[in-house]
Design an enzyme around this catalytic site. Structure first.
Site, PDB file in Angstrom:
ATOM      1  N   MET A 137       7.655  -5.578   6.275  1.00 16.53           N
ATOM      2  CA  MET A 137       7.452  -5.146   7.653  1.00 16.53           C
ATOM      3  C   MET A 137       6.551  -6.066   8.478  1.00 16.53           C
ATOM      4  O   MET A 137       6.419  -5.875   9.680  1.00 16.53           O
ATOM      5  CB  MET A 137       6.887  -3.727   7.680  1.00 16.53           C
ATOM      6  CG  MET A 137       5.589  -3.528   6.930  1.00 16.53           C
ATOM      7  SD  MET A 137       4.056  -3.894   7.834  1.00 16.53           S
ATOM      8  CE  MET A 137       4.075  -2.617   9.088  1.00 16.53           C
ATOM      9  N   TYR A 138       5.947  -7.076   7.884  1.00 15.82           N
ATOM     10  CA  TYR A 138       5.106  -7.985   8.663  1.00 15.82           C
ATOM     11  C   TYR A 138       5.988  -8.768   9.636  1.00 15.82           C
ATOM     12  O   TYR A 138       6.852  -9.545   9.230  1.00 15.82           O
ATOM     13  CB  TYR A 138       4.352  -8.959   7.755  1.00 15.82           C
ATOM     14  CG  TYR A 138       3.287  -8.331   6.881  1.00 15.82           C
ATOM     15  CD1 TYR A 138       2.811  -7.049   7.110  1.00 15.82           C
ATOM     16  CD2 TYR A 138       2.752  -9.027   5.805  1.00 15.82           C
ATOM     17  CE1 TYR A 138       1.842  -6.477   6.309  1.00 15.82           C
ATOM     18  CE2 TYR A 138       1.774  -8.469   4.994  1.00 15.82           C
ATOM     19  CZ  TYR A 138       1.321  -7.194   5.245  1.00 15.82           C
ATOM     20  OH  TYR A 138       0.365  -6.634   4.437  1.00 15.82           O
ATOM     21  N   SER A 139       5.752  -8.539  10.910  1.00 17.15           N
ATOM     22  CA  SER A 139       6.568  -9.143  11.969  1.00 17.15           C
ATOM     23  C   SER A 139       8.057  -8.925  11.711  1.00 17.15           C
ATOM     24  O   SER A 139       8.887  -9.809  11.936  1.00 17.15           O
ATOM     25  CB  SER A 139       6.262 -10.638  12.120  1.00 17.15           C
ATOM     26  OG  SER A 139       4.946 -10.832  12.601  1.00 17.15           O
TER      27      SER A 139
END
Length: 349
Positions: A54-56
């Site tokens: 889910m990071y960026s």
């Protein structure tokens, strides 16, 4: 850089782990610059890299995958699953359906055939832990992941997961990734002791307390609430709020401690987490090369007992001066129905 065994997995990892949450649109959108940061970290002895799907929105994994070309075998690569990815239902959580689908997406973005450490990013009370452990065990048997762990799990849920794994003949969580800093010491009370009891590796996040221990935020100095982290989470930085005023007071005293031993506040903060016997590796998440270099300069800082005693006086063991996990409020606290009997059952007699 020194190395420690990641729990009882037999895997050796550097005491600093490169966190890549700042790689991508949320932090540094320059893919080439992020690659330079990652490769500089590897050149200086870091062999442990942590990211998440889910990071960026997957961009961080894509950057890491490109940057690791030609160096994959030298790196212990960790990522996570749990949070919503894209639109629609059944694209989040800890169900077998989602884990089995999303691990393939992470493998594709990371341009690798295997993930060394696959972590469940948060608990999911809509899914039996047996369902989650079963899916993860199967991925190990298939060779798609080498080991799996949890992130920001309460101590009681770590214990439950180990009990279920033993009872059902499943593989178990081998690591935990909790928030831990000079200002957030709550995990010292139960999470870290439980991890030691079960022989789990521990990689801690947010050693700079969301930037409060970076040295940028000081008592009596104006805080620009229109940009950076204060703009993203104003409640964590507004100096008029009592909890933030308490953090600023502690920071002033911690700055004195750092100056007294000849290091910076960030160096003190990271060295503090490394000193705990349960901690394997501390995640440092630079956005720029300058931030990486500044953090690596403090790798040789070792805090003696007198310094740790002074820190205990400022922030007592087991104390949180802020909620380090505001991104995941426990349903038992946020859902009134879980705290209130039906009205007809509330009377004692």
């Amino acid at each position: 850089m020194t190395y420690r065994h990641l729990g009882r997995t037999g895997i050796e990892v550097s005491t600093y782990c490169l966190g890549t949450m700042m790689f991508g649109a949320v932090g540094n959108p320059d893919h080439d610059d992020c690659a330079r940061i990652l490769n500089s970290a590897l050149d200086q002895g870091i062999n442990f890299v942590d990211t998440a799907d889910m990071y960026s929105a997957g961009e961080s994994e894509e950057i890491v995958g490109k940057a690791l070309r030609g160096r994959r075998d030298d790196v212990v690569l960790a990522t996570k699953v749990h949070f919503q990815m894209g639109e629609g239902r059944n694209r989040s959580g800890n169900s077998r359906r989602w884990i089995v689908k999303e691990v393939e997406e992470s493998l594709r973005r990371l341009r690798t055939d295997w993930i060394d450490l696959y972590q469940v990013h948060r608990p999911d009370h809509a899914t039996d832990i047996e369902e989650t452990l079963g899916a993860l065990s199967d991925l190990v048997h298939q060779g798609k992941i080498r080991a799996f762990g949890c992130s920001t799990f309460p101590a009681e849920e770590i214990v439950e997961a180990h009990h279920v794994a033993e009872r059902r003949g499943l593989m178990r969580f081998r690591t935990e990734q909790p928030p831990y800093s000079l200002l957030a010491r709550g995990v010292e009370a139960a999470v870290l002791p439980v991890c030691r009891r079960y022989g789990m590796g521990v990689l801690t996040w947010s050693p700079l307390a969301f930037g409060f221990l970076s040295g940028k935020f000081r008592k009596g100095q104006p805080i620009d609430m229109s940009s950076g982290r204060p703009a993203l989470a104003p409640a964590r930085f507004d100096p008029t709020l009592p909890q933030n005023a308490a953090k600023l007071e502690a920071v002033e005293r911690l700055v004195e401690v750092a100056e007294g031993i000849g290091c910076t506040l960030p160096e003190l903060a990271v060295a503090f987490t490394v000193a705990h016997p349960a901690v394997t590796s501390v995640i440092v998440g630079p956005r720029t090369m300058e931030q990486l270099d500044a953090l690596l300069k403090g790798a040789s800082v070792a805090l003696d007992d007198a310094t740790l005693d002074r820190i205990d006086e400022i922030v007592p063991p087991g104390t949180d001066l802020y909620d380090p996990n505001a991104a995941w409020p426990p349903p038992a606290l946020t859902d009134p129905a879980q705290r209130r009997r039906p009205l007809v059952e509330r009377a004692a007699g």
